[in-house]
Scaffold this motif. Sequence first.
Motif, PDB file in Angstrom:
ATOM      1  N   LEU A 179       0.830  -1.209   0.000  1.00  9.84           N
ATOM      2  CA  LEU A 179       0.000   0.000   0.000  1.00  9.84           C
ATOM      3  C   LEU A 179       0.865   1.260   0.000  1.00  9.84           C
ATOM      4  CD1 LEU A 179      -2.664  -1.281   2.530  1.00  9.84           C
ATOM      5  CD2 LEU A 179      -3.160  -0.551   0.188  1.00  9.84           C
ATOM      6  N   ALA A 180       1.923   1.267   0.786  1.00 10.65           N
ATOM      7  CA  ALA A 180       2.813   2.433   0.842  1.00 10.65           C
ATOM      8  C   ALA A 180       3.448   2.704  -0.512  1.00 10.65           C
ATOM      9  CB  ALA A 180       3.885   2.225   1.903  1.00 10.65           C
ATOM     10  N   ASN A 181       3.800   1.647  -1.226  1.00 13.84           N
ATOM     11  CA  ASN A 181       4.414   1.812  -2.546  1.00 13.84           C
ATOM     12  C   ASN A 181       3.444   2.393  -3.570  1.00 13.84           C
ATOM     13  OD1 ASN A 181       6.909   0.844  -1.734  1.00 13.84           O
ATOM     14  ND2 ASN A 181       6.470  -1.266  -2.341  1.00 13.84           N
ATOM     15  N   SER A 182       2.160   2.362  -3.262  1.00 16.28           N
ATOM     16  CA  SER A 182       1.152   2.952  -4.154  1.00 16.28           C
ATOM     17  C   SER A 182       0.612   4.269  -3.609  1.00 16.28           C
ATOM     18  CB  SER A 182       0.000   1.956  -4.360  1.00 16.28           C
ATOM     19  OG  SER A 182       0.432   0.826  -5.084  1.00 16.28           O
ATOM     20  N   GLY A 183       1.253   4.790  -2.570  1.00 15.37           N
ATOM     21  CA  GLY A 183       0.866   6.095  -2.051  1.00 15.37           C
ATOM     22  C   GLY A 183      -0.228   6.075  -1.016  1.00 15.37           C
ATOM     23  N   PHE A 184      -0.417   4.930  -0.350  1.00 16.41           N
ATOM     24  CA  PHE A 184      -1.424   4.823   0.700  1.00 16.41           C
ATOM     25  C   PHE A 184      -0.773   4.811   2.078  1.00 16.41           C
ATOM     26  CE2 PHE A 184      -3.923   2.771  -2.742  1.00 16.41           C
ATOM     27  CZ  PHE A 184      -5.146   3.435  -2.581  1.00 16.41           C
ATOM     28  N   LYS A 185      -1.494   5.328   3.043  1.00 14.13           N
ATOM     29  CA  LYS A 185      -1.125   5.119   4.435  1.00 14.13           C
ATOM     30  C   LYS A 185      -2.286   4.404   5.126  1.00 14.13           C
ATOM     31  CE  LYS A 185      -2.811   9.582   6.246  1.00 14.13           C
ATOM     32  NZ  LYS A 185      -2.452  10.809   7.003  1.00 14.13           N
ATOM     33  N   ILE A 186      -1.958   3.462   5.987  1.00 15.56           N
ATOM     34  CA  ILE A 186      -2.986   2.702   6.696  1.00 15.56           C
ATOM     35  C   ILE A 186      -3.527   3.521   7.857  1.00 15.56           C
ATOM     36  CG2 ILE A 186      -3.421   0.665   8.114  1.00 15.56           C
ATOM     37  CD1 ILE A 186      -1.591  -0.918   6.343  1.00 15.56           C
ATOM     38  N   LEU A 187      -4.848   3.647   7.908  1.00 13.37           N
ATOM     39  CA  LEU A 187      -5.507   4.362   9.002  1.00 13.37           C
ATOM     40  C   LEU A 187      -5.916   3.415  10.120  1.00 13.37           C
ATOM     41  CD1 LEU A 187      -7.847   6.773   6.989  1.00 13.37           C
ATOM     42  CD2 LEU A 187      -5.524   7.205   7.834  1.00 13.37           C
ATOM     43  N   ALA A 188      -6.311   2.189   9.749  1.00 16.05           N
ATOM     44  CA  ALA A 188      -6.761   1.225  10.751  1.00 16.05           C
ATOM     45  C   ALA A 188      -6.741  -0.170  10.143  1.00 16.05           C
ATOM     46  CB  ALA A 188      -8.172   1.562  11.232  1.00 16.05           C
ATOM     47  N   ALA A 189      -6.647  -1.166  11.034  1.00 16.65           N
ATOM     48  CA  ALA A 189      -6.749  -2.565  10.621  1.00 16.65           C
ATOM     49  C   ALA A 189      -7.706  -3.257  11.583  1.00 16.65           C
ATOM     50  CB  ALA A 189      -5.385  -3.244  10.632  1.00 16.65           C
ATOM     51  N   TYR A 190      -8.729  -3.878  11.024  1.00 16.48           N
ATOM     52  CA  TYR A 190      -9.776  -4.512  11.810  1.00 16.48           C
ATOM     53  C   TYR A 190      -9.714  -6.030  11.654  1.00 16.48           C
ATOM     54  CZ  TYR A 190     -11.611   0.250  11.529  1.00 16.48           C
ATOM     55  OH  TYR A 190     -11.760   1.623  11.585  1.00 16.48           O
ATOM     56  N   GLY A 191     -10.214  -6.713  12.662  1.00 11.10           N
ATOM     57  CA  GLY A 191     -10.206  -8.167  12.629  1.00 11.10           C
ATOM     58  C   GLY A 191     -11.533  -8.795  12.263  1.00 11.10           C
ATOM     59  N   GLY A 192     -12.562  -7.957  12.080  1.00 12.70           N
ATOM     60  CA  GLY A 192     -13.871  -8.477  11.728  1.00 12.70           C
ATOM     61  C   GLY A 192     -14.850  -7.358  11.489  1.00 12.70           C
ATOM     62  N   PHE A 193     -16.039  -7.709  11.020  1.00  8.29           N
ATOM     63  CA  PHE A 193     -17.059  -6.708  10.714  1.00  8.29           C
ATOM     64  C   PHE A 193     -17.727  -6.147  11.965  1.00  8.29           C
ATOM     65  CE2 PHE A 193     -16.981  -9.193   6.701  1.00  8.29           C
ATOM     66  CZ  PHE A 193     -16.560  -8.162   5.880  1.00  8.29           C
ATOM     67  N   ASP A 194     -17.344  -6.674  13.114  1.00  7.00           N
ATOM     68  CA  ASP A 194     -17.817  -6.090  14.360  1.00  7.00           C
ATOM     69  C   ASP A 194     -16.913  -4.958  14.837  1.00  7.00           C
ATOM     70  OD1 ASP A 194     -15.615  -7.564  15.042  1.00  7.00           O
ATOM     71  OD2 ASP A 194     -16.625  -8.846  16.504  1.00  7.00           O
ATOM     72  N   GLY A 195     -15.882  -4.646  14.049  1.00  7.31           N
ATOM     73  CA  GLY A 195     -15.001  -3.528  14.366  1.00  7.31           C
ATOM     74  C   GLY A 195     -13.877  -3.862  15.321  1.00  7.31           C
ATOM     75  N   ARG A 196     -13.720  -5.125  15.676  1.00  6.88           N
ATOM     76  CA  ARG A 196     -12.634  -5.511  16.584  1.00  6.88           C
ATOM     77  C   ARG A 196     -11.277  -5.169  15.973  1.00  6.88           C
ATOM     78  NH1 ARG A 196     -13.227 -12.017  16.306  1.00  6.88           N
ATOM     79  NH2 ARG A 196     -15.407 -11.406  16.005  1.00  6.88           N
ATOM     80  N   THR A 197     -10.309  -4.906  16.805  1.00  4.83           N
ATOM     81  CA  THR A 197      -8.965  -4.579  16.336  1.00  4.83           C
ATOM     82  C   THR A 197      -8.295  -5.826  15.762  1.00  4.83           C
ATOM     83  OG1 THR A 197      -8.749  -2.862  18.011  1.00  4.83           O
ATOM     84  CG2 THR A 197      -6.717  -3.663  17.022  1.00  4.83           C
ATOM     85  N   TYR A 198      -7.571  -5.654  14.678  1.00  5.65           N
ATOM     86  CA  TYR A 198      -6.861  -6.766  14.056  1.00  5.65           C
ATOM     87  C   TYR A 198      -5.784  -7.317  14.990  1.00  5.65           C
ATOM     88  CZ  TYR A 198      -3.213  -9.072  11.403  1.00  5.65           C
ATOM     89  OH  TYR A 198      -2.258  -9.967  10.985  1.00  5.65           O
TER      90      TYR A 198
END
Length: 237
Positions: free
Chosen positions: A204-223
């Motif tokens: 993602l960084a190589n394409s000009g993105f920065k990660i804002l968040a990473a989730y572990g499921g659709f319930d919003g739990r943290t990855y």
Amino acid sequence: MAHDLLGDFKAYSLAGTEREVRFITSVLNLPTGAAILDLYCGYGRHAIELAKLGYQIKGVDGTQDFLDIALQKAKEAHVDIDFLQCDMRLLSFYQQFDAVINMFAAFGYFSDQENADVIKLVAQSLRPSGLFLIDLLNRDWMVRNNLNRYWRHPNGEYVLSYKVELQNGIATMKRQLINQVTGNKIQYEFVLRAYSLPEMTNILANSGFKILAAYGGFDGRTYSAETPRMIILAEKE
């Protein structure tokens, strides 16, 4: 190309779709009318629900049969969605969308270079500060868990067996659907490049993105290594 790896029996339940769309809209946090590309939209279940909420949706998939179903379902839902058959490696949009979503492990089916090039095309499709939400299987979780599954449909008519072999970051998925009444068997096999979070961060960084968040499921739990999914929210810088 897989859109929902367990979809034969889940049948894209309305409750599941509603939960997923609530998650999508919550993390994107975009105003009504924002333009969203559903990349490899499959049968259009997310695209249709997002269109109902007032977003401008474009659905792209590599399989025309899926799009034919999506178009019919969109008509039944009285929403206007532009569906396009296109290989994700050939996207040609330029700063057209406020967000791109890629759901249910629809990424990683090509070579590493081709996969990375897809991310570059996603970035090209987004407006400045546009958002990219990508839903992946969690490789760390896959390593620690037996993914082989077996389901019997409640009416006893169908049985689904599902086996996954993971080796050197490559997941081979074998699926067999058996009609217990007729004896007919439908077998699928596909290979998926399962990326780790550090690998995706680099791509993602190589394409000009920065990660804002990473989730572990659709319930919003943290990855974490213990969550079956790895859902990444990234912003185009």
